[in-house]
Motif scaffolding. Structure first.
Motif, PDB file in Angstrom:
ATOM      1  N   GLY A  51       0.617  -1.185   0.059  1.00  0.00           N
ATOM      2  CA  GLY A  51      -0.283   0.063   0.483  1.00  0.00           C
ATOM      3  C   GLY A  51       1.548   1.194  -0.293  1.00  0.00           C
ATOM      4  O   GLY A  51       0.662   2.005   0.828  1.00  0.00           O
ATOM      5  N   GLY A  53       1.359   4.039  -1.884  1.00  0.00           N
ATOM      6  CA  GLY A  53       0.992   4.427  -1.966  1.00  0.00           C
ATOM      7  C   GLY A  53       1.620   6.216  -3.241  1.00  0.00           C
ATOM      8  O   GLY A  53       1.800   5.334  -4.235  1.00  0.00           O
ATOM      9  N   ASP A  75       0.952  -1.762  -4.789  1.00  0.00           N
ATOM     10  CA  ASP A  75      -0.856  -0.763  -4.795  1.00  0.00           C
ATOM     11  C   ASP A  75      -1.262  -1.648  -5.452  1.00  0.00           C
ATOM     12  O   ASP A  75      -1.677  -1.268  -6.362  1.00  0.00           O
ATOM     13  CB  ASP A  75      -0.222   1.026  -4.376  1.00  0.00           C
ATOM     14  CG  ASP A  75      -1.183   1.721  -4.011  1.00  0.00           C
ATOM     15  OD1 ASP A  75      -0.428   2.152  -2.555  1.00  0.00           O
ATOM     16  OD2 ASP A  75      -1.954   1.980  -3.797  1.00  0.00           O
ATOM     17  N   LYS A 117       1.821   0.592   6.082  1.00  0.00           N
ATOM     18  CA  LYS A 117       1.299   1.666   6.502  1.00  0.00           C
ATOM     19  C   LYS A 117      -0.515   2.474   6.330  1.00  0.00           C
ATOM     20  O   LYS A 117      -0.188   2.661   5.445  1.00  0.00           O
ATOM     21  CB  LYS A 117       2.761   2.980   7.230  1.00  0.00           C
ATOM     22  CG  LYS A 117       1.862   4.039   7.520  1.00  0.00           C
ATOM     23  CD  LYS A 117       3.219   5.824   6.983  1.00  0.00           C
ATOM     24  CE  LYS A 117       3.233   6.464   7.713  1.00  0.00           C
ATOM     25  NZ  LYS A 117       1.775   7.398   7.083  1.00  0.00           N
TER      26      LYS A 117
HETATM   27  C1  LIG Z   1      -3.615   5.607   3.585  1.00  0.00           C
HETATM   28  S1  LIG Z   1      -3.263   5.347   1.787  1.00  0.00           S
HETATM   29  C2  LIG Z   1      -1.250   5.611   2.932  1.00  0.00           C
HETATM   30  C3  LIG Z   1       0.274   5.447   1.516  1.00  0.00           C
HETATM   31  C4  LIG Z   1       0.541   4.933   2.334  1.00  0.00           C
HETATM   32  N1  LIG Z   1       1.277   3.626   2.734  1.00  0.00           N
HETATM   33  C5  LIG Z   1       1.404   5.527   3.331  1.00  0.00           C
HETATM   34  O1  LIG Z   1       1.501   6.461   4.708  1.00  0.00           O
HETATM   35  O2  LIG Z   1       2.141   7.298   2.753  1.00  0.00           O
HETATM   36  C6  LIG Z   1      -3.764   3.827   2.158  1.00  0.00           C
HETATM   37  C7  LIG Z   1      -2.917   3.526   0.570  1.00  0.00           C
HETATM   38  O3  LIG Z   1      -3.546   1.322   0.771  1.00  0.00           O
HETATM   39  C8  LIG Z   1      -3.677   1.615  -1.099  1.00  0.00           C
HETATM   40  N2  LIG Z   1      -4.562   0.486  -1.208  1.00  0.00           N
HETATM   41  C9  LIG Z   1      -5.405   0.385  -0.832  1.00  0.00           C
HETATM   42  N3  LIG Z   1      -6.133  -0.818  -0.402  1.00  0.00           N
HETATM   43  C10 LIG Z   1      -5.068  -1.674  -1.259  1.00  0.00           C
HETATM   44  C11 LIG Z   1      -5.158  -2.917  -1.497  1.00  0.00           C
HETATM   45  N4  LIG Z   1      -6.229  -4.248  -1.565  1.00  0.00           N
HETATM   46  N5  LIG Z   1      -3.848  -3.387  -2.068  1.00  0.00           N
HETATM   47  C12 LIG Z   1      -2.669  -3.038  -1.857  1.00  0.00           C
HETATM   48  N6  LIG Z   1      -3.144  -1.327  -1.676  1.00  0.00           N
HETATM   49  C13 LIG Z   1      -4.485  -1.191  -1.012  1.00  0.00           C
HETATM   50  C14 LIG Z   1      -4.357   2.960  -1.587  1.00  0.00           C
HETATM   51  O4  LIG Z   1      -4.086   2.816  -2.586  1.00  0.00           O
HETATM   52  C15 LIG Z   1      -3.231   3.425  -1.307  1.00  0.00           C
HETATM   53  O5  LIG Z   1      -2.687   4.064  -1.403  1.00  0.00           O
END
Ligand SMILES: C[S@@+](CC[C@H](N)C(=O)[O-])C[C@H]1O[C@@H](n2cnc3c(N)ncnc32)[C@H](O)[C@@H]1O
Length: 273
Positions: A51, A53, A75, A117
């Motif tokens: 994830g 981002g 992601d 995260k």
């Molecule tokens: C709140 S953001 C956090 C981004 C990064 N980890 C940070 O803390 O800066 C949540 C991230 O999780 C990704 N995400 C959500 N569901 C996911 C999934 N099922 N598999 C992979 N990524 C996912 C979203 O696209 C997004 O980039």
């Protein structure tokens, strides 16, 4: 978007305005390094950032592992993956991958560290996700999860009742809004050992967290729209949500604003035997 799957769909399709807001919200600041300390990341480590981002944290980790290590960012949002890939141009030890079906494109035991995260609150099946994260982690490797819990948020001048109403109205955007308190039990149930839990809190009095509150406002709009389609009354009206947001903005100007959202830092090891 279908409101029943909004918690995941709103990450698959992100409009321009939200992309810009997320880039500000997820920018990596040196002060956040303490969030990563329990992961014990060192030179040469192979790390998965699940994830990832826009990729800012993965790029900071790439500096920690050096060129003898490797960071894989993964992601569900293709635009994030493309932008992060551009940001990493010229750095051969960072790569970003798009996942559509929950399957991480890495072989079993491919990494020494798994970081995650603020993601587990959105996944459709947290057990399946943890099993996949465990699969790609090498025996003896370490998982480190950093998560909010939307039952532990403070926004002054709102008071507890309005905080609860505002975040409950936005909860359509989360599969599990209370993931912070549940993370340690989940890791234990899904085969991780030596679990450690820490809580880290920052107090924002300058209004740096207003984008988080405005972002929730966009989730509340999705809930209002869905309620409108069925004729139900929304948990919070647009006028009430706007009034709360305006109160928060005024408090920033008056110097009386306070936002706190503790992060639950939960780490565990994949047993080597
Ligand atoms: C709140 S953001 C956090 C981004 C990064 N980890 C940070 O803390 O800066 C949540 C991230 O999780 C990704 N995400 C959500 N569901 C996911 C999934 N099922 N598999 C992979 N990524 C996912 C979203 O696209 C997004 O980039």
């Amino acid at each position: 978007m279908d409101i029943d799957t909004y918690y995941t769909d709103h990450w698959k399709h992100i409009e321009e305005e939200r992309i810009a807001r997320y880039e500000r919200m997820f920018e990596w600041r040196d002060g956040q390094a303490a969030l990563l300390a329990p992961a014990a990341i060192g030179p040469g480590h192979r790390v998965l950032d699940f994830g990832s981002g826009p990729g800012f944290m993965a790029l900071a980790i790439a500096d920690m592992v050096g060129e003898s290590g490797h960071v894989h960012g993964v992601d569900i949002n293709a635009r994030f993956v493309a932008d992060a890939t551009q940001r990493a141009a010229g750095r051969g030890h960072v790569s970003f991958h798009h996942v559509a079906d929950g399957r991480i494109p890495l072989p079993d035991g491919a990494v020494d560290r798994v970081l995650c995260k603020n993601v587990l609150e959105y996944v459709p099946d947290v057990g399946a996700t943890l099993a996949e994260l465990r699969r790609v982690l090498a025996p003896g490797g370490r998982i480190h999860v950093m998560d909010s819990d939307w039952g532990f948020v403070v926004v002054e001048p709102w008071g507890k009742a309005d905080v609860d109403r505002y975040f409950a109205a936005a909860s359509v955007a989360f599969r599990e809004p209370h993931i912070g308190r549940k993370a340690q039990g989940l890791l234990r149930r899904h085969g991780f050992a030596d679990i450690e839990v820490r809580i880290q809190a920052f107090a924002d009095t300058a209004g740096r967290s207003l984008p988080v509150i405005r972002n929730m406002r966009s989730y509340i709009d999705a809930a209002i729209e869905a309620a409108g389609r069925t004729g139900a009354a929304p948990a919070l009206s647009a006028e009430e949500a706007d009034a709360l947001l305006a109160d928060a903005e005024r408090a920033v100007d008056a110097g009386t604003f306070l936002f706190a959202l503790p992060q639950f830092l939960v780490s565990g090891n994949k047993p080597s035997g």
